[in-house]
Design a protein around this motif. Sequence first.
Motif, PDB file in Angstrom:
ATOM      1  N   ARG A 191      18.202  -0.536  -3.446  1.00  0.00           N
ATOM      2  CA  ARG A 191      18.464   0.351  -2.303  1.00  0.00           C
ATOM      3  C   ARG A 191      17.226   0.470  -1.411  1.00  0.00           C
ATOM      4  O   ARG A 191      17.320   0.503  -0.186  1.00  0.00           O
ATOM      5  CB  ARG A 191      18.864   1.740  -2.790  1.00  0.00           C
ATOM      6  CG  ARG A 191      20.158   1.791  -3.596  1.00  0.00           C
ATOM      7  CD  ARG A 191      20.498   3.227  -3.951  1.00  0.00           C
ATOM      8  NE  ARG A 191      21.537   3.320  -4.951  1.00  0.00           N
ATOM      9  CZ  ARG A 191      22.836   3.266  -4.690  1.00  0.00           C
ATOM     10  NH1 ARG A 191      23.248   3.127  -3.437  1.00  0.00           N
ATOM     11  NH2 ARG A 191      23.724   3.371  -5.668  1.00  0.00           N
ATOM     12  N   GLN A 192      16.069   0.551  -2.043  1.00  0.00           N
ATOM     13  CA  GLN A 192      14.807   0.623  -1.311  1.00  0.00           C
ATOM     14  C   GLN A 192      13.774  -0.221  -2.041  1.00  0.00           C
ATOM     15  O   GLN A 192      13.787  -0.323  -3.266  1.00  0.00           O
ATOM     16  CB  GLN A 192      14.294   2.069  -1.212  1.00  0.00           C
ATOM     17  CG  GLN A 192      12.994   2.197  -0.404  1.00  0.00           C
ATOM     18  CD  GLN A 192      12.471   3.620  -0.343  1.00  0.00           C
ATOM     19  OE1 GLN A 192      12.501   4.348  -1.323  1.00  0.00           O
ATOM     20  NE2 GLN A 192      12.001   4.033   0.822  1.00  0.00           N
ATOM     21  N   ILE A 193      12.892  -0.848  -1.285  1.00  0.00           N
ATOM     22  CA  ILE A 193      11.795  -1.630  -1.843  1.00  0.00           C
ATOM     23  C   ILE A 193      10.483  -1.028  -1.356  1.00  0.00           C
ATOM     24  O   ILE A 193      10.334  -0.713  -0.172  1.00  0.00           O
ATOM     25  CB  ILE A 193      11.895  -3.107  -1.417  1.00  0.00           C
ATOM     26  CG1 ILE A 193      13.117  -3.767  -2.073  1.00  0.00           C
ATOM     27  CG2 ILE A 193      10.618  -3.875  -1.781  1.00  0.00           C
ATOM     28  CD1 ILE A 193      13.410  -5.162  -1.574  1.00  0.00           C
ATOM     29  N   MET A 194       9.552  -0.836  -2.288  1.00  0.00           N
ATOM     30  CA  MET A 194       8.214  -0.363  -1.931  1.00  0.00           C
ATOM     31  C   MET A 194       7.201  -1.406  -2.393  1.00  0.00           C
ATOM     32  O   MET A 194       7.055  -1.664  -3.582  1.00  0.00           O
ATOM     33  CB  MET A 194       7.916   0.992  -2.573  1.00  0.00           C
ATOM     34  CG  MET A 194       6.517   1.506  -2.244  1.00  0.00           C
ATOM     35  SD  MET A 194       6.259   3.251  -2.677  1.00  0.00           S
ATOM     36  CE  MET A 194       6.418   3.176  -4.473  1.00  0.00           C
ATOM     37  N   MET A 195       6.529  -2.020  -1.434  1.00  0.00           N
ATOM     38  CA  MET A 195       5.527  -3.033  -1.736  1.00  0.00           C
ATOM     39  C   MET A 195       4.133  -2.442  -1.580  1.00  0.00           C
ATOM     40  O   MET A 195       3.823  -1.810  -0.557  1.00  0.00           O
ATOM     41  CB  MET A 195       5.687  -4.249  -0.823  1.00  0.00           C
ATOM     42  CG  MET A 195       4.568  -5.273  -0.970  1.00  0.00           C
ATOM     43  SD  MET A 195       4.870  -6.790  -0.031  1.00  0.00           S
ATOM     44  CE  MET A 195       5.849  -7.684  -1.228  1.00  0.00           C
ATOM     45  N   LEU A 196       3.308  -2.645  -2.594  1.00  0.00           N
ATOM     46  CA  LEU A 196       1.910  -2.203  -2.559  1.00  0.00           C
ATOM     47  C   LEU A 196       1.016  -3.427  -2.441  1.00  0.00           C
ATOM     48  O   LEU A 196       1.164  -4.381  -3.209  1.00  0.00           O
ATOM     49  CB  LEU A 196       1.556  -1.444  -3.839  1.00  0.00           C
ATOM     50  CG  LEU A 196       2.472  -0.298  -4.274  1.00  0.00           C
ATOM     51  CD1 LEU A 196       1.924   0.361  -5.531  1.00  0.00           C
ATOM     52  CD2 LEU A 196       2.630   0.722  -3.155  1.00  0.00           C
ATOM     53  N   ILE A 197       0.092  -3.394  -1.487  1.00  0.00           N
ATOM     54  CA  ILE A 197      -0.819  -4.526  -1.293  1.00  0.00           C
ATOM     55  C   ILE A 197      -2.239  -3.978  -1.199  1.00  0.00           C
ATOM     56  O   ILE A 197      -2.526  -3.129  -0.352  1.00  0.00           O
ATOM     57  CB  ILE A 197      -0.478  -5.332  -0.026  1.00  0.00           C
ATOM     58  CG1 ILE A 197       1.019  -5.688   0.011  1.00  0.00           C
ATOM     59  CG2 ILE A 197      -1.312  -6.604   0.026  1.00  0.00           C
ATOM     60  CD1 ILE A 197       1.450  -6.460   1.246  1.00  0.00           C
ATOM     61  N   ARG A 198      -3.113  -4.493  -2.054  1.00  0.00           N
ATOM     62  CA  ARG A 198      -4.489  -4.002  -2.106  1.00  0.00           C
ATOM     63  C   ARG A 198      -5.467  -5.167  -2.032  1.00  0.00           C
ATOM     64  O   ARG A 198      -5.214  -6.240  -2.568  1.00  0.00           O
ATOM     65  CB  ARG A 198      -4.737  -3.224  -3.397  1.00  0.00           C
ATOM     66  CG  ARG A 198      -3.876  -2.000  -3.580  1.00  0.00           C
ATOM     67  CD  ARG A 198      -4.105  -1.340  -4.929  1.00  0.00           C
ATOM     68  NE  ARG A 198      -5.475  -0.877  -5.055  1.00  0.00           N
ATOM     69  CZ  ARG A 198      -6.177  -0.917  -6.173  1.00  0.00           C
ATOM     70  NH1 ARG A 198      -5.658  -1.451  -7.247  1.00  0.00           N
ATOM     71  NH2 ARG A 198      -7.397  -0.451  -6.214  1.00  0.00           N
ATOM     72  N   GLY A 199      -6.596  -4.928  -1.348  1.00  0.00           N
ATOM     73  CA  GLY A 199      -7.698  -5.877  -1.371  1.00  0.00           C
ATOM     74  C   GLY A 199      -7.806  -6.769  -0.157  1.00  0.00           C
ATOM     75  O   GLY A 199      -6.811  -7.237   0.378  1.00  0.00           O
TER      76      GLY A 199
END
Length: 242
Positions: A191-199
């Motif tokens: 239903r929802q996508i949460m993408m985390l991107i670090r660096g």
Amino acid sequence: MNIYTFKDEEGFVQTAANQITSLLNANPYAKLGLATGSTPVGLYNKLIEMHRQGLVSFANATTYNLDEYVGLPKDHAESYRTFMNEKLFNHIDINKEQTHIPNGNAEDLEDECRSYDRMLEQNGPIDIQLLGIGHNGHIAFNEPAESLTSGTHITTLQAKTREANARFFPSIDDVPTHAITMGVGSIMKARQIMMLIRGEDKAEIAKRALTGPVSTDCPASLLQCHPNVIVLLDQGAGRYFK
């Protein structure tokens, strides 16, 4: 797609944690799609903290992890089952029978893939799917290719992916060559996508995935086609989004 950049780690992890805790407080029976790797560790620490403060319960939640190495015993220090237990599950009130991770040691791996897909289909859709991104644009272990597999499948890990994960093993030779992974089609059903991107080292691939052409050469770019995606970038990864 909503893209946010953060100057500090606290804002980054608190915003991510708020997305999950708000969902659970509204729907205690929510289905969570979880990820491993170094990127979500801060988020998991924040969720543990909020749980201890009485701000969220996982007692009725169900979780589905994206992937698992093939051939590592589930109690191996670098298995994703061990990772999830140590980084999250052992510290919250979740029922571990409600936590699901592909079995990379199944006698019949193809049957395990089919079983995982059946479970996702019967119990889904996932309410919020957590994702990271690989340096080559992979999501879960869906590596760049001319075509991508929709359902759960066995994948051969590319050299760049194994090199990125080598820091967790004694040597590159100890990094598994294969993994069982949820397919892009299954991910896109959330239903929802949460993408985390670090660096800082993820800045270029973040730009390509979020603003470049949609292509299987960069599997994360397919998220541009999903109707409900939130992307959180730290200051380094968000260099092009300030």
